[in-house]
Scaffold this motif. Structure first.
Motif, PDB file in Angstrom:
ATOM      1  N   GLU A 103      46.454 -18.663 -21.379  1.00 53.29           N
ATOM      2  CA  GLU A 103      45.060 -18.723 -21.806  1.00 53.29           C
ATOM      3  C   GLU A 103      44.163 -18.813 -20.576  1.00 53.29           C
ATOM      4  O   GLU A 103      44.423 -19.595 -19.654  1.00 53.29           O
ATOM      5  CB  GLU A 103      44.818 -19.939 -22.696  1.00 53.29           C
ATOM      6  CG  GLU A 103      45.463 -19.866 -24.067  1.00 53.29           C
ATOM      7  CD  GLU A 103      44.764 -18.877 -24.989  1.00 53.29           C
ATOM      8  OE1 GLU A 103      43.574 -18.555 -24.732  1.00 53.29           O
ATOM      9  OE2 GLU A 103      45.409 -18.412 -25.954  1.00 53.29           O
ATOM     10  N   THR A 104      43.110 -17.991 -20.555  1.00 54.19           N
ATOM     11  CA  THR A 104      42.163 -17.983 -19.446  1.00 54.19           C
ATOM     12  C   THR A 104      40.744 -18.089 -19.986  1.00 54.19           C
ATOM     13  O   THR A 104      40.367 -17.347 -20.905  1.00 54.19           O
ATOM     14  CB  THR A 104      42.286 -16.690 -18.615  1.00 54.19           C
ATOM     15  OG1 THR A 104      43.605 -16.576 -18.100  1.00 54.19           O
ATOM     16  CG2 THR A 104      41.299 -16.695 -17.456  1.00 54.19           C
ATOM     17  N   VAL A 105      39.973 -19.003 -19.437  1.00 51.85           N
ATOM     18  CA  VAL A 105      38.545 -19.102 -19.731  1.00 51.85           C
ATOM     19  C   VAL A 105      37.813 -18.730 -18.450  1.00 51.85           C
ATOM     20  O   VAL A 105      37.923 -19.426 -17.437  1.00 51.85           O
ATOM     21  CB  VAL A 105      38.153 -20.523 -20.185  1.00 51.85           C
ATOM     22  CG1 VAL A 105      36.651 -20.589 -20.450  1.00 51.85           C
ATOM     23  CG2 VAL A 105      38.931 -20.918 -21.428  1.00 51.85           C
ATOM     24  N   THR A 106      37.084 -17.611 -18.471  1.00 49.76           N
ATOM     25  CA  THR A 106      36.418 -17.094 -17.284  1.00 49.76           C
ATOM     26  C   THR A 106      34.921 -16.979 -17.503  1.00 49.76           C
ATOM     27  O   THR A 106      34.468 -16.725 -18.636  1.00 49.76           O
ATOM     28  CB  THR A 106      36.986 -15.715 -16.892  1.00 49.76           C
ATOM     29  OG1 THR A 106      36.241 -15.180 -15.795  1.00 49.76           O
ATOM     30  CG2 THR A 106      36.930 -14.738 -18.045  1.00 49.76           C
ATOM     31  N   ASP A 107      34.155 -17.150 -16.433  1.00 55.84           N
ATOM     32  CA  ASP A 107      32.692 -17.019 -16.539  1.00 55.84           C
ATOM     33  C   ASP A 107      32.208 -15.623 -16.173  1.00 55.84           C
ATOM     34  O   ASP A 107      31.002 -15.372 -16.182  1.00 55.84           O
ATOM     35  CB  ASP A 107      31.996 -18.072 -15.674  1.00 55.84           C
ATOM     36  CG  ASP A 107      32.257 -17.888 -14.187  1.00 55.84           C
ATOM     37  OD1 ASP A 107      33.068 -16.997 -13.832  1.00 55.84           O
ATOM     38  OD2 ASP A 107      31.669 -18.624 -13.371  1.00 55.84           O
ATOM     39  N   ASN A 108      33.138 -14.697 -15.849  1.00 52.10           N
ATOM     40  CA  ASN A 108      32.733 -13.344 -15.465  1.00 52.10           C
ATOM     41  C   ASN A 108      33.880 -12.390 -15.764  1.00 52.10           C
ATOM     42  O   ASN A 108      34.551 -11.906 -14.857  1.00 52.10           O
ATOM     43  CB  ASN A 108      32.355 -13.299 -13.984  1.00 52.10           C
ATOM     44  CG  ASN A 108      31.640 -12.016 -13.596  1.00 52.10           C
ATOM     45  OD1 ASN A 108      31.468 -11.106 -14.408  1.00 52.10           O
ATOM     46  ND2 ASN A 108      31.219 -11.928 -12.342  1.00 52.10           N
ATOM     47  N   VAL A 109      34.078 -12.101 -17.033  1.00 50.22           N
ATOM     48  CA  VAL A 109      35.249 -11.337 -17.456  1.00 50.22           C
ATOM     49  C   VAL A 109      35.206  -9.896 -16.960  1.00 50.22           C
ATOM     50  O   VAL A 109      36.247  -9.288 -16.689  1.00 50.22           O
ATOM     51  CB  VAL A 109      35.383 -11.372 -18.992  1.00 50.22           C
ATOM     52  CG1 VAL A 109      34.209 -10.648 -19.655  1.00 50.22           C
ATOM     53  CG2 VAL A 109      36.706 -10.778 -19.445  1.00 50.22           C
ATOM     54  N   ALA A 110      33.996  -9.321 -16.794  1.00 48.59           N
ATOM     55  CA  ALA A 110      33.863  -7.934 -16.352  1.00 48.59           C
ATOM     56  C   ALA A 110      33.601  -7.815 -14.857  1.00 48.59           C
ATOM     57  O   ALA A 110      33.325  -6.715 -14.368  1.00 48.59           O
ATOM     58  CB  ALA A 110      32.747  -7.237 -17.128  1.00 48.59           C
ATOM     59  N   LEU A 111      33.680  -8.921 -14.123  1.00 50.88           N
ATOM     60  CA  LEU A 111      33.481  -8.928 -12.675  1.00 50.88           C
ATOM     61  C   LEU A 111      32.168  -8.255 -12.287  1.00 50.88           C
ATOM     62  O   LEU A 111      32.103  -7.420 -11.391  1.00 50.88           O
ATOM     63  CB  LEU A 111      34.663  -8.234 -11.974  1.00 50.88           C
ATOM     64  CG  LEU A 111      36.058  -8.752 -12.341  1.00 50.88           C
ATOM     65  CD1 LEU A 111      37.122  -7.991 -11.560  1.00 50.88           C
ATOM     66  CD2 LEU A 111      36.173 -10.247 -12.095  1.00 50.88           C
ATOM     67  N   SER A 112      31.118  -8.651 -12.944  1.00 56.33           N
ATOM     68  CA  SER A 112      29.801  -8.062 -12.716  1.00 56.33           C
ATOM     69  C   SER A 112      28.982  -8.927 -11.769  1.00 56.33           C
ATOM     70  O   SER A 112      29.003 -10.157 -11.848  1.00 56.33           O
ATOM     71  CB  SER A 112      29.054  -7.913 -14.050  1.00 56.33           C
ATOM     72  OG  SER A 112      27.726  -7.487 -13.836  1.00 56.33           O
ATOM     73  N   GLY A 113      28.255  -8.257 -10.890  1.00 59.71           N
ATOM     74  CA  GLY A 113      27.386  -8.980  -9.971  1.00 59.71           C
ATOM     75  C   GLY A 113      25.995  -9.211 -10.506  1.00 59.71           C
ATOM     76  O   GLY A 113      25.207  -9.939  -9.898  1.00 59.71           O
ATOM     77  N   THR A 114      25.657  -8.620 -11.666  1.00 61.70           N
ATOM     78  CA  THR A 114      24.296  -8.720 -12.197  1.00 61.70           C
ATOM     79  C   THR A 114      24.238  -9.356 -13.583  1.00 61.70           C
ATOM     80  O   THR A 114      23.258 -10.018 -13.906  1.00 61.70           O
ATOM     81  CB  THR A 114      23.652  -7.323 -12.278  1.00 61.70           C
ATOM     82  OG1 THR A 114      24.485  -6.447 -13.057  1.00 61.70           O
ATOM     83  CG2 THR A 114      23.498  -6.736 -10.868  1.00 61.70           C
ATOM     84  N   SER A 115      25.238  -9.162 -14.415  1.00 61.20           N
ATOM     85  CA  SER A 115      25.194  -9.688 -15.785  1.00 61.20           C
ATOM     86  C   SER A 115      26.564 -10.246 -16.155  1.00 61.20           C
ATOM     87  O   SER A 115      27.311  -9.630 -16.921  1.00 61.20           O
ATOM     88  CB  SER A 115      24.770  -8.608 -16.777  1.00 61.20           C
ATOM     89  OG  SER A 115      25.629  -7.485 -16.682  1.00 61.20           O
ATOM     90  N   ALA A 116      26.886 -11.395 -15.608  1.00 59.38           N
ATOM     91  CA  ALA A 116      28.187 -12.015 -15.864  1.00 59.38           C
ATOM     92  C   ALA A 116      28.297 -12.474 -17.318  1.00 59.38           C
ATOM     93  O   ALA A 116      27.351 -13.044 -17.878  1.00 59.38           O
ATOM     94  CB  ALA A 116      28.392 -13.192 -14.910  1.00 59.38           C
ATOM     95  N   LYS A 117      29.464 -12.204 -17.923  1.00 57.51           N
ATOM     96  CA  LYS A 117      29.738 -12.625 -19.294  1.00 57.51           C
ATOM     97  C   LYS A 117      31.018 -13.449 -19.322  1.00 57.51           C
ATOM     98  O   LYS A 117      31.995 -13.097 -18.675  1.00 57.51           O
ATOM     99  CB  LYS A 117      29.884 -11.407 -20.209  1.00 57.51           C
ATOM    100  CG  LYS A 117      28.620 -10.578 -20.376  1.00 57.51           C
ATOM    101  CD  LYS A 117      28.858  -9.416 -21.330  1.00 57.51           C
ATOM    102  CE  LYS A 117      27.603  -8.576 -21.509  1.00 57.51           C
ATOM    103  NZ  LYS A 117      27.829  -7.430 -22.424  1.00 57.51           N
ATOM    104  N   SER A 118      30.969 -14.533 -20.058  1.00 58.33           N
ATOM    105  CA  SER A 118      32.154 -15.376 -20.179  1.00 58.33           C
ATOM    106  C   SER A 118      33.009 -14.901 -21.350  1.00 58.33           C
ATOM    107  O   SER A 118      32.537 -14.221 -22.260  1.00 58.33           O
ATOM    108  CB  SER A 118      31.747 -16.839 -20.385  1.00 58.33           C
ATOM    109  OG  SER A 118      30.989 -16.968 -21.579  1.00 58.33           O
TER     110      SER A 118
END
Length: 508
Positions: free
Chosen positions: A45-60
């Motif tokens: 299980e992983t909880v991430t604050d930037n699943v798409a590795l975006s520099g402008t619109s990070a999504k958890s």
């Protein structure tokens, strides 16, 4: 969801690892097979604050991985093989991406088909790899990154070896290697090598001779086919049991930089020095059609340390697609450090897995990455590694540098090495593990990789930090809890990512 596919090459490897062993056990009077088979299920299980590795619109997001796997070791009289395969189903709770499957395979072995004469070497690898050296970089397989793809590489190599009376030893080998990826922008490759070697039969004469004849054909789905024919004659001289010298000269015919084959002279000199059972030095320098080549390897082992340095420059047909010339994860690092130890490939794999389990280290901990290419290239690779193994602590260090540039100047296929670009990658990694109790360990990993091009302004830096606690929670069950932070700097998509991970592994 991706469908699970079993390629003909993978089916062949499964057949070799399964039915051949069964046939040996079933044969009357056959020697007892040393076979070890284990199955497992891993949930991560992983909880991430930037699943798409975006520099402008990070999504958890919350990512769930379920990975059934199988591990096989066979150490029989005729078949020696190591086989490890897992299928991971990845699901994204917030729907940031569709669920998908990922394959992971690591297998190799040798089959003795005819007593002490005919053999078959085989290997296979499936892993997630980076497509472009200058695209978005990451060091895990579950975040959403279009610059990573699944690459499958297989090889089969039948060969025969024996004696020509009392005059000479011979070996004749044909090797076929294929590599393919799920990315439409990466080139699939197929390489065929044919080699015949003859040398003087007596191992007790100080002066010896060798004769080699070889042909290589490398084909790229997005590029073209290159061919190389070589022959060489050499002399060897044993100064002492610890020092051996060699020299050879020959001719090479290839079409690396032309439509038709051109002829070139080749030569090399080398030395092997073994001052003790724990220390060895091998050095070879030579000249080929494209310039100077070399291969230097220095290793020293003590009771609790392994020092290893290597520096090589030569032609690379599939750099970083099958692990050649690169160290991708912690398993690769330990495995390479056991090279020259006298252990077979299967024994080395068993030793590495036991070491990783003992110190609570993850085999897939990234060390130094690479990238995919679509034409034959020249690669210089330098690696300096150190492993310190204590009673409760282990530390590994790795410094790595690779320089890659295209050798095929005729093809027009586009990749990172097009237009005369030389890609330079510098990597540094430190991994520390401390056994808190007989069953629990603390692990810390710090790494950095810098990528640049000599004729381009593109530069990428990837820094990562991992810490985790792992241990046994049952006789056949292990668990871990970890944190990671990744920082990537480049001109097009700089990003940061923080994540918490939890892992549960059940062995059957």
């Amino acid at each position: 969801m991706n469908a699970v596919h079993v390629t003909p090459a993978l089916a062949t490897l499964l057949l070799l690892s399964g039915t051949v062993a069964w046939a040996q056990d079933a044969a009357p009077g056959a020697a007892t097979q040393a076979v070890s088979i284990s199955t497992r299920v891993t949930v991560n299980e992983t909880v991430t604050d930037n699943v798409a590795l975006s520099g402008t619109s990070a999504k958890s997001d919350q990512i769930t991985e379920i990975s059934p796997g199988i591990h096989v070791n066979i150490n029989g009289a005729r078949l020696k093989t190591y086989f490890d395969y897992s299928l991971t189903h990845v699901n994204y709770a917030q729907g940031t991406a569709a669920s998908r499957n990922q394959n992971a395979l690591n297998t190799f072995g040798t089959l003795e088909a005819v007593d002490n004469w005919a053999f078959l070497d085989f290997s296979g690898n499936i892993s997630q790899q980076t497509i472009s050296a200058f695209g978005t970089q990451s060091n895990n397989n579950t975040t959403i990154n279009a610059n990573r793809t699944e690459v499958a590489s297989y090889s089969l190599s039948p060969y025969v070896k024996g004696r020509l009376g009392d005059a000479a030893n011979y070996e004749a080998r044909i090797s076929r290697a294929v590599s393919s990826s799920d990315s439409a922008t990466a080139s699939d490759t197929a390489t065929t090598n044919s080699v015949v070697k003859v040398s003087n039969a007596s191992a007790y004469r100080s002066l010896g001779w060798t004769a080699d004849l070889s042909r290589q054909q490398a084909s790229y789905s997005a590029g073209r086919t290159t061919e190389t024919d070589t022959y060489s004659l050499g002399l060897t001289y044993e100064v002492s049991p610890q020092v051996k010298l060699s020299a050879n000269a020959g001719q090479e015919s290839n079409n690396y930089s032309s439509l038709d084959k051109q002829n070139y002279s080749t030569s090399s000199v080398g030395i092997n020095w073994f001052p003790s059972e724990r220390t060895s030095l091998s050095a070879l320098t030579g000249k080929r059609s494209f310039g100077n080549t070399h291969n230097v390897s220095l290793e020293h082992r003590s009771a609790r340390t392994v020092w290893r340095f290597s520096d090589s420059k030569d032609v690379s047909t599939t750099p970083n697609q099958n692990g050649v010339g690169t160290i991708g994860n912690l398993y690769d690092l330990f495995y390479s450090q056991l090279e020259g130890s006298g252990l077979s490939a299967t024994e080395r794999a068993q030793r590495v897995n036991a070491l990783l389990q003992l110190y609570g280290l993850s085999a897939n901990t990234p060390v130094v990455g690479g990238f995919l290419t679509s034409a034959i290239s020249v690669q210089r690779s330098q690696n300096l590694s150190l492993a310190l193994l204590g009673i409760r602590d282990t530390i590994t260090f790795l410094l790595s540098r690779t320089e890659s540039n295209r050798l095929d100047t005729v093809t027009s296929v586009v990749d990172n090495l097009s237009n005369g670009v030389t890609v330079i990658q510098n990597g540094f990694s430190v991994n520390y593990s401390h056994r808190l109790t007989p069953d629990y360990s603390l692990g810390v990993s710090l790494s950095r990789q810098d990528t640049s091009g000599t004729t381009t302004a593109e530069e990428t830096t990837l820094r990562s930090f991992h810490v985790n606690i792992s241990g046994k929670v049952g006789r056949r069950t292990a668990a871990s809890l970890g944190l990671r932070r990744v920082v990537s700097d480049n001109a097009t998509n700089p990003y940061t990512e923080n994540a918490v991970t939890g892992n549960l592994n059940v062995q059957f």
